[in-house]
Design an enzyme around this catalytic site. Structure first.
Site, short mmCIF file in Angstrom:
data_model
loop_
_atom_site.label_atom_id
_atom_site.label_comp_id
_atom_site.label_asym_id
_atom_site.label_seq_id
_atom_site.Cartn_x
_atom_site.Cartn_y
_atom_site.Cartn_z
N SER A 15 0.79 -1.24 0.00
CA SER A 15 0.00 0.00 0.00
C SER A 15 0.81 1.29 0.00
O SER A 15 1.97 1.31 0.41
CB SER A 15 -0.98 0.05 1.18
OG SER A 15 -1.84 -1.06 1.16
N SER A 69 -1.70 -4.17 -3.00
CA SER A 69 -1.33 -2.81 -2.61
C SER A 69 -2.56 -1.90 -2.61
O SER A 69 -3.24 -1.77 -3.62
CB SER A 69 -0.28 -2.25 -3.58
OG SER A 69 0.14 -0.97 -3.20
N ASP A 86 -3.74 1.57 -2.94
CA ASP A 86 -3.18 2.81 -3.47
C ASP A 86 -4.28 3.87 -3.42
O ASP A 86 -5.16 3.92 -4.28
CB ASP A 86 -2.69 2.60 -4.90
CG ASP A 86 -1.75 1.40 -4.99
OD1 ASP A 86 -0.81 1.34 -4.18
OD2 ASP A 86 -1.97 0.53 -5.84
#
Length: 353
Positions: A239, A277, A279
């Site tokens: 992240s 991740s 984002d």
């Protein structure tokens, strides 16, 4: 006296073409401050970072705000109402994944105390809390963050804040190197007036082989010369939280368009927005406050001409890219849970320059 940190420009690397603000940080937007509380005790390497959008009470002086999710592998709180109403009414807090609820509760108490002091009734509030998973260095299941850590971070907020392995960036990993908190700003001129846009990131993403610095495949080159330099993750996971502040007079819809361009800066550093991740971008403007219930029914507010928004897009992309690189080179090496050590990019970058 505050110690000067070595940032990406100190390595002779200048990102983009637009000028920066005086500090080259998100706090170049007047009124914005940032504070940290850092936990660094053996296997516990974590913390809290807060962004205060204004010196005024954020509940009684709500600011236009928006969010944008590039990849939703994250546990943020407060974005639904923010996007529905287009407003920010609390500080923004960053922490680790398993402490989001506690930090949310601490922000509720902080706002109750603040509004009580100001004699403002408070029956509902929408704290914004974001996270990155720092379990590579932090024994995250012990959930060591407390309410006092949140309050301490708020009390410490200032304009010239520290970057790197501090606050919510203490235990993060970025492109296989030590990640952390990074920031940058850009200035643009419209109709003879200078406006500022700043970005702060909590970086915890990417694979080392993909790290790109000003167009150069830096990660690959570093690993060729120094195979031990970085943690080799098989996937892009972990992240990144990207907070955008500006004093441009924009609507929440325009803000959402602008903060999307933080993704351009993210991709320029080598991310491909991996499955694991989260984002996430959040943006706010300090140009005006939103009307309260006692204001007239029809409001007139300043608004950026949509055809002049290009420079804001460029400013956001450039500041986001540089903020990520600053998070890497300002971060000190950290040894955490299981004795794992993540090294600072600043140790290895000179080997390829």
């Amino acid at each position: 006296m505050k110690q000067m940190q070595t940032r990406i420009r100190d390595f002779g690397i200048s990102i983009g073409s637009l000028p920066t603000g005086p500090l080259n940080k998100i706090t170049d937007v007047a009124g914005v401050t940032v504070g940290h509380c850092t936990v660094k005790e053996g296997p516990h390497q974590t913390g809290v970072t807060v962004i205060l959008p204004s010196p005024k009470n954020p509940f009684s002086h709500k600011l236009p705000a928006a969010s944008f999710v590039l990849n939703g592998f994250g546990k943020t709180q407060g974005l639904i109402q923010m996007d529905e109403l287009g407003s920010l009414e609390t500080p923004i807090a960053l922490t680790n994944t398993l402490n989001v609820g506690l930090v949310h509760d601490a922000l509720v108490e902080y706002m109750l105390n603040l509004c009580g002091r100001d004699h403002i009734p408070l029956f509902s509030v929408n704290p914004i809390v974001c996270e990155c998973n720092d379990s590579s260095l932090n024994q995250i299941a012990n959930r060591v963050i407390t309410k006092e850590h949140v309050f301490s971070a708020i009390r410490s907020a200032e304009a010239d804040f520290e970057e790197g392995s501090v606050g919510a960036g203490r235990g993060t990993v970025c492109y296989g190197f030590k990640g952390g908190i990074g920031s940058s700003s850009r200035q643009i001129e419209l109709d003879g007036t200078t406006y500022t846009l700043g970005v702060l990131v909590q970086s915890n993403h990417g694979r080392s082989i993909h790290l790109t610095i000003d167009g150069k495949k830096a990660g690959t080159e570093i690993l060729k010369k120094n195979p031990q330099a970085a943690f080799l993750s098989p996937t892009d996971r972990g992240s990144i939280i990207m907070i955008v502040a500006t004093d441009l007079p924009v609507s929440d819809r325009q803000l959402r368009r602008i903060i999307k361009r933080a993704g351009v800066g993210l991709i320029r550093t080598g991310s491909y927005l991996g499955h694991g991740s989260g984002d996430i971008m959040i943006g706010f403007s300090t140009a005006y406050t939103l009307a309260d219930a006692q204001a007239p029914a029809i409001q007139t507010i300043p608004m950026l001409n949509e055809s002049k928004i290009e420079q804001a897009f460029l400013a956001c992309a450039e500041a986001a890219e540089e903020a990520i690189l600053n998070s890497l080179v300002t971060a000190e090496s950290v040894t955490g849970t299981d004795g794992r050590t993540l090294h600072s990019l600043s140790e290895w970058l000179p080997t390829i320059l």
